[in-house]
Scaffold this motif. Structure first.
Motif: not given
Ligand code: TZP
Ligand code: MG
Length: 205
Positions: A68-77, A79-95
């Motif tokens: 199952v695809l694993f995406i982390v919400n708005d926490d770029s720190v 992404v690597d420790p969790l070996e996430a497939d990706g990251i999801h952000v909102g408008q007020d988060d990192v560009d």
């Protein structure tokens, strides 16, 4: 499998959304057939620091085991420790352009609630869009006004090539509407985490 297909049934969740062990809910949701998961440990009652990381690791492993695809919400720190497939952000988060340079190969998802946000976003660097809130929701404290399924049609018209999921207030009862106007998937928190029978709720979605 194409990303648009992998986003078809997308559970979003953090421990703050769960009245029992999030890992049990995730296991049941996987059994029911979710295709993607977003670890969104955020808002009132959410875990921080080491505890957040530890829970993220448990949930990540479940997703890995079941493909199952694993995406982390708005926490770029994380992404690597969790070996996430990706990251999801909102408008007020990192560009998203900054995120793309940090993570050239990861999946990047962006939430967009209106035309202005869409025009102001670097859609060309993201992999998928989340459109909403589709319907009224009380899950996110700072959620914007519901935009309805018309918004899905509009985004699909403007960006036909980019995978698109609806978010916000999606239930077993209204998910079909969201798909019928052209969404590639539906994402939900409460409809799954608060279901009496999680397996069944996911199947019905
Ligand atoms: N972004 C827009 S609405 C929302 C998020 C994270 C919350 C969705 O939760 P629910 O319970 O599926 O309405
Ligand atoms: Mg935000």
């Amino acid at each position: 499998m194409e990303l648009s297909q992998r986003l078809r049934k997308y559970l979003i969740m953090g421990s703050q959304n769960c009245e029992r062990d999030p890992a049990d809910i995730l296991k049941e949701a996987i059994e029911g057939g979710i295709t993607a998961f977003q670890f969104r440990e955020k808002g009132p009652g959410s875990l921080q620091g080491e505890e957040k990381l530890a829970l993220g690791k448990r949930l990540r492993e479940l997703c890995r085991t079941h493909d199952v695809l694993f995406i982390v919400n708005d926490d770029s720190v994380l992404v690597d420790p969790l070996e996430a497939d990706g990251i999801h952000v909102g408008q007020d988060d990192v560009d998203v352009q900054e995120l793309r340079s940090l993570f050239p190969k990861k999946i990047i998802g962006l939430s967009i609630s209106n035309e202005e946000e869409l025009k102001g976003s670097a859609v060309d660097v993201v992999d998928y869009l989340g459109a909403g809130p589709m319907f009224a929701t009380s899950t996110k404290v700072d959620a914007k006004e519901p935009v309805g399924v018309e918004w899905i049609k509009r985004v699909k018209f403007l960006y036909p090539g980019i995978p698109l999921v609806g978010i916000g207030g999606i239930t077993v009862g209204n998910a079909r509407e969201v798909m019928e106007v052209g969404a590639d998937g539906v994402s939900a928190i409460t409809a799954i985490t608060a279901a009496k029978d999680v397996v069944r709720a996911v199947k019905l979605l």
